[in-house]
Design a protein around this motif. Structure first.
Motif, PDB file in Angstrom:
ATOM      1  N   ASP A 220       0.833  -1.207   0.000  1.00  0.00           N
ATOM      2  CA  ASP A 220       0.000   0.000   0.000  1.00  0.00           C
ATOM      3  C   ASP A 220       0.869   1.259   0.000  1.00  0.00           C
ATOM      4  OD1 ASP A 220      -2.338  -1.505   0.134  1.00  0.00           O
ATOM      5  OD2 ASP A 220      -2.347  -1.512   2.324  1.00  0.00           O
ATOM      6  N   MET A 221       1.901   1.270   0.824  1.00  0.00           N
ATOM      7  CA  MET A 221       2.795   2.425   0.892  1.00  0.00           C
ATOM      8  C   MET A 221       3.585   2.588  -0.403  1.00  0.00           C
ATOM      9  SD  MET A 221       4.249   2.480   4.822  1.00  0.00           S
ATOM     10  CE  MET A 221       4.352   0.725   5.191  1.00  0.00           C
ATOM     11  N   ALA A 222       4.025   1.468  -0.972  1.00  0.00           N
ATOM     12  CA  ALA A 222       4.762   1.526  -2.233  1.00  0.00           C
ATOM     13  C   ALA A 222       3.896   2.097  -3.348  1.00  0.00           C
ATOM     14  CB  ALA A 222       5.251   0.129  -2.601  1.00  0.00           C
ATOM     15  N   GLU A 223       2.626   1.707  -3.362  1.00  0.00           N
ATOM     16  CA  GLU A 223       1.709   2.214  -4.382  1.00  0.00           C
ATOM     17  C   GLU A 223       1.529   3.718  -4.251  1.00  0.00           C
ATOM     18  OE1 GLU A 223      -2.903   1.495  -5.938  1.00  0.00           O
ATOM     19  OE2 GLU A 223      -2.053   0.251  -4.337  1.00  0.00           O
ATOM     20  N   ARG A 224       1.452   4.226  -3.019  1.00  0.00           N
ATOM     21  CA  ARG A 224       1.325   5.659  -2.814  1.00  0.00           C
ATOM     22  C   ARG A 224       2.533   6.404  -3.365  1.00  0.00           C
ATOM     23  NH1 ARG A 224      -3.211   8.245  -1.721  1.00  0.00           N
ATOM     24  NH2 ARG A 224      -1.857   9.929  -0.995  1.00  0.00           N
ATOM     25  N   CYS A 225       3.695   5.749  -3.367  1.00  0.00           N
ATOM     26  CA  CYS A 225       4.937   6.379  -3.837  1.00  0.00           C
ATOM     27  C   CYS A 225       5.251   6.009  -5.284  1.00  0.00           C
ATOM     28  CB  CYS A 225       6.092   5.960  -2.936  1.00  0.00           C
ATOM     29  SG  CYS A 225       5.937   6.537  -1.239  1.00  0.00           S
ATOM     30  N   ALA A 226       4.333   5.306  -5.950  1.00  0.00           N
ATOM     31  CA  ALA A 226       4.509   4.892  -7.353  1.00  0.00           C
ATOM     32  C   ALA A 226       5.799   4.106  -7.550  1.00  0.00           C
ATOM     33  CB  ALA A 226       4.477   6.111  -8.271  1.00  0.00           C
ATOM     34  N   MET A 227       6.056   3.166  -6.639  1.00  0.00           N
ATOM     35  CA  MET A 227       7.234   2.308  -6.720  1.00  0.00           C
ATOM     36  C   MET A 227       6.818   0.852  -6.559  1.00  0.00           C
ATOM     37  SD  MET A 227       9.992   4.187  -4.207  1.00  0.00           S
ATOM     38  CE  MET A 227      10.194   5.969  -4.158  1.00  0.00           C
ATOM     39  N   SER A 228       7.701  -0.014  -6.983  1.00  0.00           N
ATOM     40  CA  SER A 228       7.498  -1.416  -6.667  1.00  0.00           C
ATOM     41  C   SER A 228       7.765  -1.605  -5.175  1.00  0.00           C
ATOM     42  CB  SER A 228       8.446  -2.297  -7.472  1.00  0.00           C
ATOM     43  OG  SER A 228       9.790  -2.124  -7.047  1.00  0.00           O
ATOM     44  N   ALA A 229       7.179  -2.636  -4.594  1.00  0.00           N
ATOM     45  CA  ALA A 229       7.352  -2.868  -3.165  1.00  0.00           C
ATOM     46  C   ALA A 229       8.825  -3.054  -2.807  1.00  0.00           C
ATOM     47  CB  ALA A 229       6.542  -4.086  -2.719  1.00  0.00           C
ATOM     48  N   ARG A 230       9.559  -3.746  -3.657  1.00  0.00           N
ATOM     49  CA  ARG A 230      10.969  -4.007  -3.367  1.00  0.00           C
ATOM     50  C   ARG A 230      11.797  -2.723  -3.415  1.00  0.00           C
ATOM     51  NH1 ARG A 230      14.733  -8.521  -6.490  1.00  0.00           N
ATOM     52  NH2 ARG A 230      16.621  -8.210  -5.222  1.00  0.00           N
ATOM     53  N   SER A 231      11.604  -1.928  -4.474  1.00  0.00           N
ATOM     54  CA  SER A 231      12.358  -0.676  -4.593  1.00  0.00           C
ATOM     55  C   SER A 231      11.991   0.294  -3.481  1.00  0.00           C
ATOM     56  CB  SER A 231      12.095  -0.018  -5.949  1.00  0.00           C
ATOM     57  OG  SER A 231      12.595  -0.815  -6.990  1.00  0.00           O
ATOM     58  N   PHE A 232      10.702   0.346  -3.165  1.00  0.00           N
ATOM     59  CA  PHE A 232      10.252   1.241  -2.104  1.00  0.00           C
ATOM     60  C   PHE A 232      10.888   0.871  -0.771  1.00  0.00           C
ATOM     61  CE2 PHE A 232       7.271   1.536   1.502  1.00  0.00           C
ATOM     62  CZ  PHE A 232       7.254   2.914   1.665  1.00  0.00           C
ATOM     63  N   SER A 233      10.854  -0.419  -0.434  1.00  0.00           N
ATOM     64  CA  SER A 233      11.420  -0.853   0.849  1.00  0.00           C
ATOM     65  C   SER A 233      12.894  -0.500   0.952  1.00  0.00           C
ATOM     66  CB  SER A 233      11.224  -2.362   1.027  1.00  0.00           C
ATOM     67  OG  SER A 233       9.857  -2.671   1.152  1.00  0.00           O
ATOM     68  N   ARG A 234      13.622  -0.702  -0.149  1.00  0.00           N
ATOM     69  CA  ARG A 234      15.055  -0.425  -0.142  1.00  0.00           C
ATOM     70  C   ARG A 234      15.323   1.072   0.029  1.00  0.00           C
ATOM     71  NH1 ARG A 234      16.117  -2.811  -4.436  1.00  0.00           N
ATOM     72  NH2 ARG A 234      16.111  -1.023  -5.869  1.00  0.00           N
ATOM     73  N   ARG A 235      14.643   1.900  -0.745  1.00  0.00           N
ATOM     74  CA  ARG A 235      14.873   3.342  -0.684  1.00  0.00           C
ATOM     75  C   ARG A 235      14.399   3.932   0.635  1.00  0.00           C
ATOM     76  NH1 ARG A 235      13.044   6.336  -6.126  1.00  0.00           N
ATOM     77  NH2 ARG A 235      13.450   8.112  -4.723  1.00  0.00           N
ATOM     78  N   TYR A 236      13.263   3.441   1.118  1.00  0.00           N
ATOM     79  CA  TYR A 236      12.728   3.970   2.365  1.00  0.00           C
ATOM     80  C   TYR A 236      13.667   3.661   3.531  1.00  0.00           C
ATOM     81  CZ  TYR A 236       9.400   5.207   6.033  1.00  0.00           C
ATOM     82  OH  TYR A 236       8.802   5.794   7.109  1.00  0.00           O
ATOM     83  N   THR A 237      14.112   2.439   3.610  1.00  0.00           N
ATOM     84  CA  THR A 237      15.000   2.037   4.704  1.00  0.00           C
ATOM     85  C   THR A 237      16.307   2.818   4.659  1.00  0.00           C
ATOM     86  OG1 THR A 237      14.044  -0.189   4.697  1.00  0.00           O
ATOM     87  CG2 THR A 237      16.186   0.091   5.781  1.00  0.00           C
ATOM     88  N   ALA A 238      16.839   3.025   3.452  1.00  0.00           N
ATOM     89  CA  ALA A 238      18.086   3.778   3.314  1.00  0.00           C
ATOM     90  C   ALA A 238      17.907   5.226   3.744  1.00  0.00           C
ATOM     91  CB  ALA A 238      18.575   3.713   1.869  1.00  0.00           C
ATOM     92  N   SER A 239      16.742   5.810   3.459  1.00  0.00           N
ATOM     93  CA  SER A 239      16.512   7.223   3.755  1.00  0.00           C
ATOM     94  C   SER A 239      16.126   7.467   5.214  1.00  0.00           C
ATOM     95  CB  SER A 239      15.411   7.775   2.845  1.00  0.00           C
ATOM     96  OG  SER A 239      15.124   9.129   3.150  1.00  0.00           O
ATOM     97  N   VAL A 240      15.245   6.628   5.737  1.00  0.00           N
ATOM     98  CA  VAL A 240      14.672   6.868   7.060  1.00  0.00           C
ATOM     99  C   VAL A 240      15.429   6.136   8.159  1.00  0.00           C
ATOM    100  CG1 VAL A 240      12.559   6.652   8.443  1.00  0.00           C
ATOM    101  CG2 VAL A 240      12.418   7.331   6.051  1.00  0.00           C
ATOM    102  N   GLY A 241      16.088   5.036   7.798  1.00  0.00           N
ATOM    103  CA  GLY A 241      16.824   4.284   8.802  1.00  0.00           C
ATOM    104  C   GLY A 241      15.999   3.224   9.491  1.00  0.00           C
ATOM    105  N   LEU A 242      14.738   3.089   9.100  1.00  0.00           N
ATOM    106  CA  LEU A 242      13.846   2.050   9.594  1.00  0.00           C
ATOM    107  C   LEU A 242      13.143   1.413   8.410  1.00  0.00           C
ATOM    108  CD1 LEU A 242      12.031   3.928  12.522  1.00  0.00           C
ATOM    109  CD2 LEU A 242      13.780   2.163  12.776  1.00  0.00           C
ATOM    110  N   SER A 243      12.748   0.164   8.549  1.00  0.00           N
ATOM    111  CA  SER A 243      11.948  -0.464   7.503  1.00  0.00           C
ATOM    112  C   SER A 243      10.583   0.212   7.464  1.00  0.00           C
ATOM    113  CB  SER A 243      11.774  -1.954   7.787  1.00  0.00           C
ATOM    114  OG  SER A 243      10.937  -2.143   8.912  1.00  0.00           O
TER     115      SER A 243
END
Length: 346
Positions: A262-285
Motif C-alpha cells: 500500500d505504501m509503495a503504491e502511494r509512492c509509485a514504486m514497486s514494493a521491493r524498490s520502495f522498501s530499499r529506498r525507504y529504509t536507506a533514507s529513514v533508517g527504519l523499515s
C-alpha cells in the motif's frame, strides 16, 4: 548567586575544606546563555555524592568559563566562574577526572568560539571522562570529540547536530549515551540522569540509588526522550523530505490496516524498490516506521484524551491492546499504562 569555587581559594587548592585525597575533580564549563538547570542539576548530584561509609563528598566540583567572572544564564541568576586557563597549571597536583560542558541558548555561539573549543579540547585530553549536557554536545562536536561516536542532545536539536557535524552518529531517543570516555545527554533534566549514571560507575549502585532517593528522582527512566518528540526520528533521517507526503498520508489514515505494498503504491514504486529506498533514507523499515507512527499517535492520545486503552488501540490502527502493548515495549521500553501514568495530566 551561585559560586563554583571559594573566591579566596585557587581552583585546585591542595587542602580545601573537607578535602580528601580520594576526591574526584569535576569541572563544569559554562558560557553566556547557559540553561541554569543544565548546570545546577548535575552539580547538585556530584555535590551530594558520598562513598559508602564516608562523610566526605566524593567529588570536588568547580565551575569555569573562558575568561572567568560572572556568567549570565537564561534566568535572573548569574553564575560565578574561574577562568579555564587557571585550571591547567595545577594539573600536576590534581588530576581532572570529569569535564562537563553544559548546554543553553548560547551553545551555538560557544561552539564557534575557537578559544573556548580549544580549551575544551585540551582539557578533555587531561580528563578521564568528558561529558555534555543537552546542546553542550555542539561544543564537544566542534572540538572533534564526538567524531565517529554515538551522541545525543535535546530532541529539538538532534537534526541540527547531525546536519552540522556529519561525522557524529546522532541518536534521538536515549536519555544519555556513553561511548568510550565520552558521555552526552539529552535535554536539560537528562543531565541529572547522566550524572547519576556517572556516580554509579564511580561509586557503585548503592550510593547512586541513595542519592537518587535523596534528590527524589528516578535512577532509571522508563522511556527515552522520543516520548516527547513525535516523528522526530523520521524527520532527522529523512532530511530531504523524500517521504514527507507518505508520512502525512499515513497519519491521516492511521485507523486503516496498511501494508508495505500500500505504501509503495502511494509512492509509485514497486514494493521491493520502495522498501530499499525507504529504509536507506529513514533508517527504519517501512513496517517498523509505521508501527512507530502508531505508537506516537497512541502516546499522544493516552496523555491528551480521556479515551480508554481499547479505544486508543483501535484509533491508532492496532488490532488489539496486546499488540499496542508489545509495540510500546519495542519502541519506548515501557507499557501504555505506565506511560499514561507517568505523563498524563488527567
Amino acid at each position: 548567586m551561585l559560586h563554583g569555587i571559594n573566591d579566596n581559594m585557587p581552583p585546585f587548592c591542595a587542602n580545601p575544606p573537607n578535602a580528601s585525597p580520594d576526591q574526584k575533580t569535576v569541572v563544569f564549563v559554562v558560557y553566556p546563555g547557559i540553561v541554569l538547570l543544565d548546570l545546577v542539576g548535575p552539580l547538585q548530584v556530584f555535590t551530594h555524592a558520598y562513598r559508602n561509609g564516608e562523610d566526605t563528598p566524593a567529588y570536588r566540583t568547580h565551575v569555569a568559563s573562558l575568561d572567568g567572572g560572572s556568567i549570565a544564564t537564561n534566568t535572573i541568576v548569574q553564575i560565578n566562574s574561574v577562568p579555564l586557563n587557571r585550571i591547567v597549571p595545577d594539573m600536576e597536583n590534581h588530576e581532572l577526572d570529569t569535564l562537563i560542558v553544559v548546554g543553553g541558548n548560547g551553545a551555538e555561539v560557544a561552539a564557534r568560539d575557537a578559544r573556548l573549543v580549544q580549551e575544551v579540547s585540551s582539557l578533555s585530553k587531561r580528563a578521564r571522562r568528558t561529558c555534555s549536557v543537552c546542546c553542550g554536545a555542539f561544543v564537544l562536536a566542534a572540538a572533534g570529540l564526538l567524531d565517529g561516536r554515538r551522541a545525543v542532545t535535546h530532541w529539538e536539536d538532534c537534526a541540527l547536530l547531525a546536519d552540522r557535524f556529519p561525522k557524529v552518529n546522532v541518536e534521538v531517543d536515549p536519555i544519555y549515551i556513553k561511548d568510550g570516555s565520552v558521555w552526552t545527554s539529552a535535554g536539560i533534566t537528562a543531565g541529572i540522569d547522566m550524572a547519576l549514571a556517572v556516580v554509579q560507575e564511580d561509586l557503585g549502585k548503592g550510593p547512586a540509588l541513595r542519592l537518587a532517593r535523596s534528590l527524589v528522582t528516578p535512577m532509571i527512566r522508563s522511556a527515552g526522550q522520543s516520548q516527547f518528540s513525535a516523528d522526530l526520528a523520521r524527520q532527522t533521517q529523512d532530511a530531504k523530505g523524500e517521504f514527507a507526503e507518505l508520512h502525512e498520508w499515513l497519519r491521516e489514515n492511521m485507523t486503516r490496516q496498511i501494508n508495505v505494498p500500500d505504501m509503495a503504491e502511494r509512492c509509485a514504486m514497486s514494493a521491493r524498490s520502495f522498501s530499499r529506498r525507504y529504509t536507506a533514507s529513514v533508517g527504519l523499515s517501512p513496517a517498523r516506521s509505521l508501527e512507530r507512527m502508531r505508537v506516537d499517535a497512541a502516546r499522544n492520545l493516552l496523555v491528551e484524551s480521556n479515551r480508554n486503552m481499547k479505544a486508543v488501540a483501535e484509533t491508532c490502527g492496532f488490532r488489539d491492546q496486546e499488540k499496542m502493548r508489545r509495540a510500546f515495549h519495542r519502541h519506548l521500553h515501557t507499557s501504555p499504562s505506565k506511560y499514561q501514568a507517568l505523563f498524563s495530566e488527567n
